[in-house]
Design an enzyme around this catalytic site. Structure first.
Site, short mmCIF file in Angstrom:
data_model
loop_
_atom_site.label_atom_id
_atom_site.label_comp_id
_atom_site.label_asym_id
_atom_site.label_seq_id
_atom_site.Cartn_x
_atom_site.Cartn_y
_atom_site.Cartn_z
N ARG A 90 7.93 -9.04 15.32
CA ARG A 90 8.34 -7.71 14.86
C ARG A 90 7.30 -6.67 15.30
O ARG A 90 6.09 -6.93 15.24
CB ARG A 90 8.46 -7.72 13.33
CG ARG A 90 8.80 -6.38 12.73
CD ARG A 90 9.22 -6.50 11.27
NE ARG A 90 9.61 -5.20 10.79
CZ ARG A 90 8.78 -4.34 10.20
NH1 ARG A 90 7.51 -4.67 9.98
NH2 ARG A 90 9.20 -3.15 9.81
N HIS B 108 0.85 -1.20 0.00
CA HIS B 108 0.00 0.00 0.00
C HIS B 108 0.89 1.25 0.00
O HIS B 108 2.09 1.15 0.27
CB HIS B 108 -0.89 0.02 1.26
CG HIS B 108 -0.09 0.16 2.53
ND1 HIS B 108 0.54 -0.91 3.14
CD2 HIS B 108 0.22 1.25 3.28
CE1 HIS B 108 1.19 -0.49 4.21
NE2 HIS B 108 1.02 0.83 4.32
N ASP C 294 0.86 5.21 1.82
CA ASP C 294 0.20 5.84 2.96
C ASP C 294 -0.56 7.08 2.50
O ASP C 294 -0.07 7.84 1.66
CB ASP C 294 1.25 6.24 4.02
CG ASP C 294 1.92 5.02 4.64
OD1 ASP C 294 1.33 3.92 4.59
OD2 ASP C 294 3.05 5.17 5.16
N HIS D 260 4.75 0.11 -0.31
CA HIS D 260 5.52 -0.69 0.64
C HIS D 260 4.63 -1.76 1.27
O HIS D 260 3.42 -1.69 1.21
CB HIS D 260 6.17 0.21 1.70
CG HIS D 260 5.18 1.06 2.44
ND1 HIS D 260 4.58 2.18 1.91
CD2 HIS D 260 4.66 0.95 3.69
CE1 HIS D 260 3.77 2.73 2.78
NE2 HIS D 260 3.78 1.99 3.87
#
Ligand SMILES: C=C1C[C@]23C[C@@]1(O)CC[C@H]2[C@@]12CCC[C@@](C)(C(=O)O1)[C@H]2[C@@H]3C(=O)O
Ligand code: AKG
Ligand code: FE2
Length: 373
Positions: free
Chosen positions: A299, A232, A234, A289
């Site tokens: 993570r 996607h 941002d 990204h």
């Protein structure tokens, strides 16, 4: 139109997300609901060839005298950079990481007490873009817009204030850095405060808005079959991302493919968002990204999503527009853009485009999001 805060963005466009909340820690195998059996279109067009990639996302020292030039090059060619010497105390970033770790390690039923409502922005839940995929992502998120007090009180009835204090301090510091980075990015295009209509008469700017997104990607028994956060861009001016010491972020570089952005000690990742793409009339393209997951490591990432004051109409800056450079996008407020993203996902930028690209191609970020599974 009355000015509306970011909190109201989805009132008119509620998204009822598939709410299947797993206790990831107890799973030895990926359930079908989370198995991405088929590669989505974006990945097929841009296979990951990481072992051959020698290029990497630029790392920029904010105290470098050539800062404007370095930032400009990175925004133009990558749409993403990592910054060092940014002035945010590492201890503060680690404290927010601590809040995030405590939050995601609560029992699912406790986290659901602070669940995000379909027409709300803040709270616990799966990523909003999940509605575009038939498979669920291997992650959990918690979004904070404004004060987290009510939600935190639900999560930690005894000691919510200390968690609120950390978030408040972080917001103050990140707001300063985000403003500074915005002006550096615009400065590298020759734009000053007086060129922008949301700056006041003395060049002082009205306060921008922000959302804080805490992301958790548990260790995954079969990372090749799972997706942490699907590709996607941002819907922001810029996003500042802190990642704990575990890799997972990848960015798409045209002509190369997916490039990993490994965490660097003390570094912060800065993404160009769709609103800066619009403001710069496409000169600084927003970066596509995604986050992949890891077999053994949990993570965490913390994204500070920064945007303009919510009443401001964003459109290509006059100085960047001329007879040979017609404005490519129509004016739009941040809230309106978030609704466009909720409707069109990775075609949101194209949905606000008013002028066909001269080369007849679609927007660089106009990727098809194909249902998987
Ligand atoms: C301001 C916002 C941007 C965002 C939607 C939101 O209202 C708050 C969460 C943000 C986030 C974070 C994870 C990825 C993303 C695509 C999503 O689903 O929620 C972004 C949204 C965005 O940038 O469009
Ligand atoms: O976890 C990451 O590295 C990416 C997170 C992200 O893209 C987001 O929160 O918008
Ligand atoms: Fe993102």
């Amino acid at each position: 139109m009355p000015s509306r805060s970011l909190t109201d963005a989805f009132r008119s466009h509620p998204v009822h997300l598939h709410q299947k909340h797993l206790d990831f820690s107890s799973l030895q195998e990926i359930p079908d609901s989370h198995k991405w059996t088929q590669l989505d279109d974006i990945e097929q067009q841009h296979p990951s060839v990481e072992s051959f990639i020698t290029e990497s996302v630029p790392v920029i020292d904010l105290s470098d005298p050539n800062i404007l030039q370095n930032i400009g090059n990175a925004c133009k060619t990558w749409g993403v950079l990592q910054v060092t010497n940014h002035g945010i105390p590492i201890s503060l970033l680690e404290s927010v990481e601590g809040v995030s770790r405590s939050l995601f390690s609560l029992p699912v039923q406790q986290k659901l007490k602070a669940a995000r409502s379909p027409d709300g922005v803040s709270g616990y839940g799966v990523a909003r873009i999940s509605s575009f995929f038939s498979k669920l992502m291997w992650s959990e998120g918690f979004t904070i817009v404004g004060s987290p007090l009510e939600h935190f009180r639900q999560l930690w009835p005894q000691d919510y204030t200390k968690f609120c204090d950390v978030i408040e301090e972080h917001e103050k510091e990140m707001q300063k850095l985000a403003r500074r980075l915005t002006w550096l990015m615009l400065g590298s295009l020759g734009i000053t405060k007086k060129d922008l209509n949301w700056a006041g008469p003395k060049g002082e700017s009205k306060e921008g808005g922000a959302a804080l997104q805490l992301n958790s990607y548990p260790a995954c028994p079969d990372p090749d079959l799972a997706m942490g956060l699907a590709a996607h861009t941002d819907s922001t001016l810029l996003t500042i991302l802190y990642q704990n010491n575990t890799s997972g972020l990848q960015v798409l570089k045209e002509g190369i493919g997916w490039v990993a952005v490994p965490p660097i000690p003390g570094g912060l990742v800065v993404n160009v968002g769709d609103l800066l793409h619009i403001l710069s009339n496409g000169l600084y393209p927003s970066v596509l990204h995604r986050a992949v997951v890891n077999r053994t490591k949990h993570r965490l990432s913390i994204a500070y999503l920064y945007g303009p004051p919510s009443s401001v109409q964003i459109s290509p800056i006059q100085k960047l527009v001329g007879p040979n450079h017609p404005p490519l996008y129509r004016p739009i407020t941040w809230n309106e853009y978030l609704v466009a993203k909720a409707k069109h996902f990775n075609k949101a930028l194209s949905s606000v485009r008013i002028c066909a690209p001269l080369n007849g191609l679609v927007d660089v970020n106009d990727h098809n999001s194909v249902k998987v599974g």
